[in-house]
Design a protein around this motif. Sequence first.
Motif, PDB file in Angstrom:
ATOM      1  N   GLU A 271       0.537  -1.103  -0.007  1.00  0.00           N
ATOM      2  CA  GLU A 271      -0.063   0.083   0.032  1.00  0.00           C
ATOM      3  C   GLU A 271       0.840   1.142  -0.011  1.00  0.00           C
ATOM      4  O   GLU A 271       0.721   2.129  -0.665  1.00  0.00           O
ATOM      5  CB  GLU A 271      -0.992  -0.098   1.394  1.00  0.00           C
ATOM      6  N   ALA A 272       1.890   1.203   0.965  1.00  0.00           N
ATOM      7  CA  ALA A 272       2.942   2.512   0.814  1.00  0.00           C
ATOM      8  C   ALA A 272       3.424   2.653  -0.572  1.00  0.00           C
ATOM      9  O   ALA A 272       3.737   3.733  -0.844  1.00  0.00           O
ATOM     10  CB  ALA A 272       3.735   2.377   1.988  1.00  0.00           C
TER      11      ALA A 272
ATOM     12  N   THR B 139       2.439   2.310  -3.476  1.00  0.00           N
ATOM     13  CA  THR B 139       1.537   2.905  -4.389  1.00  0.00           C
ATOM     14  C   THR B 139       1.486   4.546  -3.958  1.00  0.00           C
ATOM     15  O   THR B 139       1.222   5.166  -4.982  1.00  0.00           O
ATOM     16  CB  THR B 139      -0.042   2.171  -4.261  1.00  0.00           C
ATOM     17  N   LYS B 140       1.957   4.909  -2.964  1.00  0.00           N
ATOM     18  CA  LYS B 140       1.944   6.183  -2.867  1.00  0.00           C
ATOM     19  C   LYS B 140       3.438   7.151  -3.168  1.00  0.00           C
ATOM     20  O   LYS B 140       3.312   8.232  -2.820  1.00  0.00           O
ATOM     21  CB  LYS B 140       1.555   6.424  -1.302  1.00  0.00           C
TER      22      LYS B 140
ATOM     23  N   LEU C 248       4.032  10.253  -6.646  1.00  0.00           N
ATOM     24  CA  LEU C 248       2.685  10.215  -7.166  1.00  0.00           C
ATOM     25  C   LEU C 248       2.375  11.320  -8.316  1.00  0.00           C
ATOM     26  O   LEU C 248       1.708  11.206  -8.983  1.00  0.00           O
ATOM     27  CB  LEU C 248       1.287  10.727  -6.037  1.00  0.00           C
ATOM     28  N   ARG C 249       3.335  12.301  -8.334  1.00  0.00           N
ATOM     29  CA  ARG C 249       3.489  13.312  -9.274  1.00  0.00           C
ATOM     30  C   ARG C 249       4.638  13.421  -9.900  1.00  0.00           C
ATOM     31  O   ARG C 249       5.682  13.085  -9.265  1.00  0.00           O
ATOM     32  CB  ARG C 249       2.775  14.666  -8.921  1.00  0.00           C
TER      33      ARG C 249
ATOM     34  N   ARG D 223       6.720   4.730 -12.435  1.00  0.00           N
ATOM     35  CA  ARG D 223       5.434   4.581 -11.911  1.00  0.00           C
ATOM     36  C   ARG D 223       4.930   2.999 -12.109  1.00  0.00           C
ATOM     37  O   ARG D 223       4.494   2.372 -11.407  1.00  0.00           O
ATOM     38  CB  ARG D 223       4.275   5.460 -12.368  1.00  0.00           C
TER      39      ARG D 223
ATOM     40  N   GLU E  39       4.140   0.359  -9.254  1.00  0.00           N
ATOM     41  CA  GLU E  39       2.937  -0.407  -9.358  1.00  0.00           C
ATOM     42  C   GLU E  39       3.068  -2.001  -9.552  1.00  0.00           C
ATOM     43  O   GLU E  39       2.489  -2.673  -8.656  1.00  0.00           O
ATOM     44  CB  GLU E  39       2.062   0.305 -10.412  1.00  0.00           C
TER      45      GLU E  39
END
Length: 109
Positions: free
Chosen positions: A41-42, A44-45, A48-49, A67, A71
């Motif tokens: 989960e972490a 995936t963050k 982010l940009r 990314r 992912e």
Amino acid sequence: MSPAEDEGERAMAWLVSDEAVWQYRAQVAREAADELGDLGEALTKVVLRNTFGSGCLEGESLYGLLRMCLEQAAVGLLVEAKDVRGLARSCEAAGQQISLADECGCASE
């Protein structure tokens, strides 16, 4: 008791299971699964940009590849977490089945 019978008794003592050991293994597996899930989960963050340059071919390409890698890694960790949860269930079941077999074996003696 003959030496052969005594040896057999000692060998059987090693076969008797301790359900608590299997429960401990299951607990460790559950903790590992939780940690793997949290890591997935972490992941995936992360990033982010695009901070590598919007409108910059190299920056956009690097961001897209990064990314994609993040992912894929996150999905892999989440799949592993699911598998390790299954291992925890298997440990619990093994402990219960072996304890039952021990009880049945002892009761028949």
